[in-house]
Motif scaffolding. Structure first.
Motif, mmCIF file in Angstrom:
data_model
loop_
_atom_site.group_PDB
_atom_site.id
_atom_site.type_symbol
_atom_site.label_atom_id
_atom_site.label_comp_id
_atom_site.label_asym_id
_atom_site.label_seq_id
_atom_site.Cartn_x
_atom_site.Cartn_y
_atom_site.Cartn_z
ATOM 1 N N GLU A 34 -30.318 -21.372 -24.656
ATOM 2 C CA GLU A 34 -30.455 -22.729 -25.207
ATOM 3 C C GLU A 34 -30.744 -23.728 -24.092
ATOM 4 O O GLU A 34 -31.594 -24.607 -24.236
ATOM 5 C CB GLU A 34 -29.187 -23.128 -25.955
ATOM 6 C CG GLU A 34 -29.020 -22.462 -27.304
ATOM 7 C CD GLU A 34 -27.718 -22.867 -27.989
ATOM 8 O OE1 GLU A 34 -27.190 -23.964 -27.681
ATOM 9 O OE2 GLU A 34 -27.247 -22.088 -28.828
ATOM 10 N N LYS A 35 -30.027 -23.580 -22.996
ATOM 11 C CA LYS A 35 -30.220 -24.477 -21.846
ATOM 12 C C LYS A 35 -31.631 -24.325 -21.293
ATOM 13 O O LYS A 35 -32.291 -25.317 -20.978
ATOM 14 C CB LYS A 35 -29.186 -24.149 -20.764
ATOM 15 C CG LYS A 35 -29.319 -24.929 -19.491
ATOM 16 C CD LYS A 35 -28.550 -26.227 -19.572
ATOM 17 C CE LYS A 35 -28.472 -26.879 -18.204
ATOM 18 N NZ LYS A 35 -29.380 -27.959 -18.041
ATOM 19 N N GLU A 61 -34.299 -23.386 -22.943
ATOM 20 C CA GLU A 61 -35.222 -23.991 -23.910
ATOM 21 C C GLU A 61 -35.229 -25.511 -23.782
ATOM 22 O O GLU A 61 -36.284 -26.141 -23.821
ATOM 23 C CB GLU A 61 -34.855 -23.576 -25.346
ATOM 24 C CG GLU A 61 -35.273 -22.173 -25.705
ATOM 25 C CD GLU A 61 -36.778 -21.979 -25.641
ATOM 26 O OE1 GLU A 61 -37.544 -22.851 -26.101
ATOM 27 O OE2 GLU A 61 -37.195 -20.939 -25.096
ATOM 28 N N GLU A 62 -34.039 -26.109 -23.624
ATOM 29 C CA GLU A 62 -33.944 -27.564 -23.451
ATOM 30 C C GLU A 62 -34.674 -27.996 -22.174
ATOM 31 O O GLU A 62 -35.419 -28.977 -22.183
ATOM 32 C CB GLU A 62 -32.480 -27.995 -23.375
ATOM 33 C CG GLU A 62 -31.745 -27.911 -24.693
ATOM 34 C CD GLU A 62 -30.250 -28.198 -24.528
ATOM 35 O OE1 GLU A 62 -29.838 -28.716 -23.469
ATOM 36 O OE2 GLU A 62 -29.499 -27.914 -25.471
ATOM 37 N N ASP A 63 -34.437 -27.258 -21.104
ATOM 38 C CA ASP A 63 -35.098 -27.575 -19.836
ATOM 39 C C ASP A 63 -36.608 -27.439 -19.946
ATOM 40 O O ASP A 63 -37.360 -28.241 -19.399
ATOM 41 C CB ASP A 63 -34.579 -26.668 -18.717
ATOM 42 C CG ASP A 63 -33.153 -27.000 -18.303
ATOM 43 O OD1 ASP A 63 -32.649 -28.069 -18.715
ATOM 44 O OD2 ASP A 63 -32.543 -26.180 -17.584
ATOM 45 N N LYS A 64 -37.042 -26.426 -20.672
ATOM 46 C CA LYS A 64 -38.481 -26.191 -20.848
ATOM 47 C C LYS A 64 -39.117 -27.364 -21.612
ATOM 48 O O LYS A 64 -40.189 -27.836 -21.257
ATOM 49 C CB LYS A 64 -38.703 -24.874 -21.587
ATOM 50 C CG LYS A 64 -40.148 -24.443 -21.672
ATOM 51 C CD LYS A 64 -40.254 -23.085 -22.328
ATOM 52 C CE LYS A 64 -41.682 -22.620 -22.399
ATOM 53 N NZ LYS A 64 -41.806 -21.303 -23.028
ATOM 54 N N GLU A 65 -38.442 -27.835 -22.651
ATOM 55 C CA GLU A 65 -38.963 -28.970 -23.417
ATOM 56 C C GLU A 65 -39.014 -30.228 -22.561
ATOM 57 O O GLU A 65 -39.984 -30.972 -22.596
ATOM 58 C CB GLU A 65 -38.095 -29.206 -24.654
ATOM 59 C CG GLU A 65 -38.305 -28.202 -25.755
ATOM 60 C CD GLU A 65 -37.412 -28.471 -26.958
ATOM 61 O OE1 GLU A 65 -37.052 -29.645 -27.189
ATOM 62 O OE2 GLU A 65 -37.075 -27.504 -27.661
ATOM 63 N N ARG A 66 -37.952 -30.469 -21.805
ATOM 64 C CA ARG A 66 -37.894 -31.656 -20.954
ATOM 65 C C ARG A 66 -38.975 -31.587 -19.865
ATOM 66 O O ARG A 66 -39.663 -32.565 -19.607
ATOM 67 C CB ARG A 66 -36.512 -31.792 -20.323
ATOM 68 C CG ARG A 66 -36.342 -33.110 -19.569
ATOM 69 C CD ARG A 66 -34.989 -33.264 -18.917
ATOM 70 N NE ARG A 66 -34.835 -32.269 -17.867
ATOM 71 C CZ ARG A 66 -33.856 -31.380 -17.806
ATOM 72 N NH1 ARG A 66 -32.922 -31.353 -18.729
ATOM 73 N NH2 ARG A 66 -33.792 -30.508 -16.822
ATOM 74 N N ASP A 67 -39.141 -30.439 -19.243
ATOM 75 C CA ASP A 67 -40.141 -30.277 -18.193
ATOM 76 C C ASP A 67 -41.560 -30.338 -18.737
ATOM 77 O O ASP A 67 -42.498 -30.626 -18.002
ATOM 78 C CB ASP A 67 -39.932 -28.962 -17.438
ATOM 79 C CG ASP A 67 -38.704 -29.000 -16.540
ATOM 80 O OD1 ASP A 67 -38.179 -30.112 -16.306
ATOM 81 O OD2 ASP A 67 -38.267 -27.928 -16.081
ATOM 82 N N GLY A 68 -41.719 -30.070 -20.033
ATOM 83 C CA GLY A 68 -43.038 -30.157 -20.647
ATOM 84 C C GLY A 68 -43.576 -31.575 -20.643
ATOM 85 O O GLY A 68 -44.772 -31.803 -20.746
ATOM 86 N N CYS A 69 -42.696 -32.557 -20.497
ATOM 87 C CA CYS A 69 -43.102 -33.962 -20.456
ATOM 88 C C CYS A 69 -43.454 -34.416 -19.045
ATOM 89 O O CYS A 69 -43.939 -35.514 -18.854
ATOM 90 C CB CYS A 69 -41.985 -34.837 -21.007
ATOM 91 S SG CYS A 69 -41.610 -34.513 -22.729
#
Length: 138
Positions: A16-17, A19-27
Protein backbone atom coordinates in the motif's frame (compact mmCIF):
# COMPACT_ATOMS: atom_id res chain seq x y z
CA UNK A 1 0.67 -19.08 12.71
CA UNK A 2 0.74 -15.67 14.36
CA UNK A 3 4.07 -14.92 12.71
CA UNK A 4 2.76 -15.63 9.20
CA UNK A 5 -0.27 -13.39 9.73
CA UNK A 6 1.93 -10.58 11.00
CA UNK A 7 4.31 -10.90 8.06
CA UNK A 8 1.40 -10.97 5.61
CA UNK A 9 -0.10 -7.79 7.12
CA UNK A 10 3.31 -6.11 7.00
CA UNK A 11 3.70 -7.07 3.32
CA UNK A 12 0.26 -5.63 2.53
CA UNK A 13 1.11 -2.38 4.33
CA UNK A 14 4.35 -2.18 2.38
CA UNK A 15 2.51 -2.73 -0.90
CA UNK A 16 0.00 0.00 0.00
CA UNK A 17 2.83 2.37 0.90
CA UNK A 18 4.57 1.62 -2.40
CA UNK A 19 1.36 2.32 -4.34
CA UNK A 20 0.86 5.63 -2.49
CA UNK A 21 4.46 6.62 -3.19
CA UNK A 22 4.08 5.66 -6.84
CA UNK A 23 0.99 7.85 -7.21
CA UNK A 24 2.65 10.78 -5.46
CA UNK A 25 5.84 10.44 -7.54
CA UNK A 26 3.73 10.29 -10.70
CA UNK A 27 3.03 14.00 -10.17
CA UNK A 28 6.72 14.86 -10.06
CA UNK A 29 8.39 15.65 -13.37
CA UNK A 30 12.13 15.82 -13.67
CA UNK A 31 13.89 17.49 -16.55
CA UNK A 32 17.53 17.71 -17.52
CA UNK A 33 18.51 20.90 -19.29
CA UNK A 34 21.64 20.54 -21.39
CA UNK A 35 23.30 23.14 -23.54
CA UNK A 36 26.25 25.43 -24.02
CA UNK A 37 26.77 28.45 -21.82
CA UNK A 38 24.39 31.34 -22.47
CA UNK A 39 22.01 29.04 -24.40
CA UNK A 40 19.01 29.76 -22.18
CA UNK A 41 18.94 26.87 -19.69
CA UNK A 42 18.47 29.16 -16.69
CA UNK A 43 15.86 31.19 -18.55
CA UNK A 44 13.80 28.09 -19.32
CA UNK A 45 14.03 26.95 -15.71
CA UNK A 46 12.98 30.38 -14.42
CA UNK A 47 10.03 30.46 -16.82
CA UNK A 48 8.86 27.05 -15.63
CA UNK A 49 9.13 28.15 -12.01
CA UNK A 50 7.25 31.33 -12.86
CA UNK A 51 4.43 29.51 -14.63
CA UNK A 52 3.85 26.98 -11.89
CA UNK A 53 4.51 29.16 -8.90
CA UNK A 54 3.16 32.58 -8.00
CA UNK A 55 5.23 34.35 -10.62
CA UNK A 56 8.34 36.43 -10.19
CA UNK A 57 8.98 38.75 -7.27
CA UNK A 58 9.68 42.39 -8.07
CA UNK A 59 13.34 41.85 -7.18
CA UNK A 60 13.59 38.84 -9.55
CA UNK A 61 11.81 40.76 -12.31
CA UNK A 62 14.24 43.68 -11.96
CA UNK A 63 17.20 41.29 -12.03
CA UNK A 64 15.94 39.53 -15.16
CA UNK A 65 15.29 42.84 -16.89
CA UNK A 66 18.93 43.81 -16.43
CA UNK A 67 20.05 40.38 -17.67
CA UNK A 68 17.85 40.65 -20.75
CA UNK A 69 19.13 44.13 -21.58
CA UNK A 70 22.72 43.03 -21.11
CA UNK A 71 22.25 39.95 -23.30
CA UNK A 72 20.45 41.98 -25.96
CA UNK A 73 23.27 44.51 -26.15
CA UNK A 74 26.00 41.85 -26.11
CA UNK A 75 24.25 39.88 -28.86
CA UNK A 76 23.81 42.91 -31.11
CA UNK A 77 27.45 43.91 -30.60
CA UNK A 78 28.54 40.36 -31.46
CA UNK A 79 26.46 40.38 -34.66
CA UNK A 80 27.97 43.73 -35.64
CA UNK A 81 31.46 42.44 -34.87
CA UNK A 82 30.88 39.43 -37.12
CA UNK A 83 29.62 41.70 -39.91
CA UNK A 84 32.56 44.08 -39.63
CA UNK A 85 35.36 41.55 -39.12
CA UNK A 86 34.30 38.26 -40.64
CA UNK A 87 31.48 38.47 -43.15
CA UNK A 88 31.62 42.08 -44.34
CA UNK A 89 34.62 41.54 -46.57
CA UNK A 90 33.13 38.51 -48.34
CA UNK A 91 29.87 39.66 -49.83
CA UNK A 92 27.79 42.82 -50.21
CA UNK A 93 24.80 41.15 -48.54
CA UNK A 94 26.81 41.27 -45.29
CA UNK A 95 27.19 45.06 -45.30
CA UNK A 96 25.04 47.28 -43.11
CA UNK A 97 22.79 49.53 -45.16
CA UNK A 98 23.72 53.23 -45.40
CA UNK A 99 20.67 54.35 -43.41
CA UNK A 100 21.65 52.10 -40.49
CA UNK A 101 25.37 52.94 -40.30
CA UNK A 102 24.82 55.63 -37.66
CA UNK A 103 23.14 53.03 -35.43
CA UNK A 104 26.25 50.83 -35.51
CA UNK A 105 28.23 53.61 -33.85
CA UNK A 106 25.54 54.11 -31.21
CA UNK A 107 25.53 50.41 -30.30
CA UNK A 108 29.30 49.97 -30.37
CA UNK A 109 29.82 52.92 -28.01
CA UNK A 110 27.09 51.86 -25.61
CA UNK A 111 27.85 50.34 -22.22
CA UNK A 112 25.44 48.26 -20.18
CA UNK A 113 22.90 50.50 -18.55
CA UNK A 114 19.73 50.16 -16.59
CA UNK A 115 17.44 51.74 -19.16
CA UNK A 116 17.88 52.36 -22.85
CA UNK A 117 17.06 55.72 -24.34
CA UNK A 118 14.56 55.88 -27.21
CA UNK A 119 17.55 56.45 -29.53
CA UNK A 120 19.15 53.18 -28.43
CA UNK A 121 15.87 51.28 -28.76
CA UNK A 122 15.46 52.66 -32.29
CA UNK A 123 19.06 51.67 -33.12
CA UNK A 124 18.53 48.09 -31.95
CA UNK A 125 15.20 47.79 -33.78
CA UNK A 126 16.57 49.17 -37.05
CA UNK A 127 19.74 47.10 -36.92
CA UNK A 128 17.74 43.94 -36.19
CA UNK A 129 15.72 44.58 -39.36
CA UNK A 130 18.86 45.20 -41.43
CA UNK A 131 19.45 42.52 -44.07
CA UNK A 132 23.12 42.12 -43.12
CA UNK A 133 22.27 41.45 -39.46
CA UNK A 134 19.61 38.95 -40.47
CA UNK A 135 22.00 37.23 -42.90
CA UNK A 136 24.67 36.81 -40.21
CA UNK A 137 22.08 35.75 -37.63
CA UNK A 138 20.77 33.03 -39.94
Amino acid sequence: MGICTSAQASAEETEEKLEEDKERDGCIHKILLLGAGESGKSTIFKQIVSMYRDGFTDKERASYTLDIRSTLLWSMKELLYQIENVYGTKDAKYRISKENEEFVTIINELKNQEKYSPEVVKAIQNLWKDKAVQAVFD
